[in-house]
Scaffold this motif. Structure first.
Motif, mmCIF file in Angstrom:
data_model
loop_
_atom_site.group_PDB
_atom_site.id
_atom_site.type_symbol
_atom_site.label_atom_id
_atom_site.label_comp_id
_atom_site.label_asym_id
_atom_site.label_seq_id
_atom_site.Cartn_x
_atom_site.Cartn_y
_atom_site.Cartn_z
ATOM 1 N N THR A 77 35.364 -84.439 -75.362
ATOM 2 C CA THR A 77 36.749 -84.962 -74.724
ATOM 3 C C THR A 77 36.633 -85.229 -73.427
ATOM 4 O OG1 THR A 77 37.762 -83.675 -76.683
ATOM 5 C CG2 THR A 77 39.197 -84.411 -74.933
ATOM 6 N N VAL A 78 37.045 -86.341 -72.964
ATOM 7 C CA VAL A 78 37.033 -86.741 -71.346
ATOM 8 C C VAL A 78 38.355 -87.229 -70.808
ATOM 9 C CG1 VAL A 78 34.973 -87.500 -71.886
ATOM 10 C CG2 VAL A 78 36.725 -89.094 -71.988
ATOM 11 N N SER A 79 38.526 -87.044 -69.477
ATOM 12 C CA SER A 79 39.752 -87.585 -68.932
ATOM 13 C C SER A 79 38.921 -88.328 -67.531
ATOM 14 C CB SER A 79 40.600 -86.430 -68.475
ATOM 15 O OG SER A 79 41.593 -86.706 -67.483
ATOM 16 N N THR A 80 39.200 -89.562 -67.587
ATOM 17 C CA THR A 80 38.626 -90.404 -66.769
ATOM 18 C C THR A 80 39.866 -91.548 -66.300
ATOM 19 O OG1 THR A 80 37.111 -92.242 -66.239
ATOM 20 C CG2 THR A 80 37.693 -91.956 -68.499
ATOM 21 N N ASP A 116 39.344 -95.427 -68.998
ATOM 22 C CA ASP A 116 39.071 -95.311 -70.308
ATOM 23 C C ASP A 116 38.296 -96.327 -70.992
ATOM 24 O OD1 ASP A 116 40.339 -92.898 -70.364
ATOM 25 O OD2 ASP A 116 42.358 -93.902 -71.221
ATOM 26 N N GLN A 117 38.555 -97.584 -70.766
ATOM 27 C CA GLN A 117 37.772 -98.770 -71.309
ATOM 28 C C GLN A 117 36.336 -98.956 -71.167
ATOM 29 O OE1 GLN A 117 39.135 -100.480 -73.544
ATOM 30 N NE2 GLN A 117 41.039 -99.018 -73.350
ATOM 31 N N GLN A 118 36.168 -98.373 -69.697
ATOM 32 C CA GLN A 118 34.633 -98.451 -69.303
ATOM 33 C C GLN A 118 34.137 -97.454 -70.098
ATOM 34 O OE1 GLN A 118 33.789 -97.630 -65.082
ATOM 35 N NE2 GLN A 118 31.677 -98.393 -65.204
ATOM 36 N N ALA A 119 34.750 -96.277 -70.147
ATOM 37 C CA ALA A 119 34.051 -95.233 -71.037
ATOM 38 C C ALA A 119 33.761 -95.495 -72.457
ATOM 39 C CB ALA A 119 34.955 -93.901 -70.837
ATOM 40 N N ILE A 120 34.315 -96.373 -72.943
ATOM 41 C CA ILE A 120 34.694 -96.964 -74.127
ATOM 42 C C ILE A 120 33.157 -97.793 -74.315
ATOM 43 C CG2 ILE A 120 35.588 -98.099 -76.107
ATOM 44 C CD1 ILE A 120 38.234 -96.653 -75.275
ATOM 45 N N ALA A 121 33.294 -98.764 -73.511
ATOM 46 C CA ALA A 121 32.414 -99.532 -73.303
ATOM 47 C C ALA A 121 30.967 -98.997 -72.990
ATOM 48 C CB ALA A 121 32.558 -100.586 -72.390
ATOM 49 N N GLN A 174 37.764 -86.734 -64.490
ATOM 50 C CA GLN A 174 38.406 -85.433 -64.103
ATOM 51 C C GLN A 174 37.955 -84.330 -64.831
ATOM 52 O OE1 GLN A 174 40.104 -88.856 -64.692
ATOM 53 N NE2 GLN A 174 39.415 -88.929 -62.493
ATOM 54 N N SER A 175 38.013 -84.412 -66.016
ATOM 55 C CA SER A 175 37.438 -83.363 -66.823
ATOM 56 C C SER A 175 36.758 -83.933 -68.191
ATOM 57 C CB SER A 175 38.755 -82.437 -67.369
ATOM 58 O OG SER A 175 39.531 -83.156 -68.102
ATOM 59 N N LEU A 176 35.825 -83.036 -68.555
ATOM 60 C CA LEU A 176 35.179 -83.317 -69.768
ATOM 61 C C LEU A 176 35.009 -81.857 -70.697
ATOM 62 C CD1 LEU A 176 31.890 -83.256 -69.244
ATOM 63 C CD2 LEU A 176 32.604 -85.640 -68.452
ATOM 64 N N SER A 177 35.047 -81.981 -72.050
ATOM 65 C CA SER A 177 34.448 -80.703 -72.686
ATOM 66 C C SER A 177 34.015 -81.151 -73.899
ATOM 67 C CB SER A 177 35.933 -80.114 -72.932
ATOM 68 O OG SER A 177 36.726 -80.653 -73.797
ATOM 69 N N CYS A 178 33.071 -80.375 -74.301
ATOM 70 C CA CYS A 178 32.331 -80.548 -75.633
ATOM 71 C C CYS A 178 32.501 -79.403 -76.559
ATOM 72 C CB CYS A 178 30.831 -80.563 -75.349
ATOM 73 S SG CYS A 178 29.802 -81.584 -76.566
ATOM 74 N N GLN A 179 32.657 -79.594 -77.706
ATOM 75 C CA GLN A 179 33.027 -78.617 -78.664
ATOM 76 C C GLN A 179 32.471 -79.180 -80.023
ATOM 77 O OE1 GLN A 179 37.488 -78.815 -78.337
ATOM 78 N NE2 GLN A 179 37.379 -79.189 -80.581
ATOM 79 N N PRO A 180 32.157 -78.267 -80.943
ATOM 80 C CA PRO A 180 31.558 -78.404 -82.328
ATOM 81 C C PRO A 180 32.525 -79.147 -83.342
ATOM 82 C CG PRO A 180 31.791 -76.126 -82.130
ATOM 83 C CD PRO A 180 32.096 -76.694 -80.668
#
Length: 115
Positions: free
Chosen positions: A37-40, A43-48, A87-93
């Motif tokens: 899960t990200v906050s940037t 968003d469109q560049q992240a998706i690309a 700004q933030s990112l988190s990773c979870q199962p």
């Protein structure tokens, strides 16, 4: 709690049983090892970038998330998204909430992935 207490879980939507199984069986419904899960600001560049990596994206509660095919260190993930900043990112199962959202998403007639 259902993940910990139940041997089998049924996913209902509008009174219909859509899927059932144990957590191991239900986890296979999402072809990912982890959810990022990200906050940037872009968003469109992240998706690309994610699409170029063959990672699927979803919106969970208005937050952009990606299905990671394997667990990886956050430093590796950040490198893959260069030059994008977060700004933030988190990773979870993958958990029951993600499975429920995906199964009920597939049951809806609108397949819009946007927030």
């Amino acid at each position: 709690e259902a993940e910990k207490l139940c041997d089998r879980i049924g996913i209902l939507n509008r009174g219909q049983l859509l899927k059932e199984g144990n957590m191991s069986e239900l986890r296979h419904l999402i072809p990912a090892q982890a959810i990022l899960t990200v906050s940037t600001d872009d968003d469109q560049q992240a998706i690309a970038i994610a699409k170029s990596l063959h990672w699927q994206h979803r919106w969970y509660g208005g937050k952009l998330a990606f299905w990671l095919p394997q667990d990886m260190p956050l430093a590796t993930i950040i490198d893959k998204f260069h030059p994008l900043t977060f700004q933030s990112l988190s990773c979870q199962p993958v958990d029951l909430e993600h499975i429920y959202l995906e199964v009920t998403r597939q049951d809806r007639s609108d397949q819009d992935l946007s927030p």
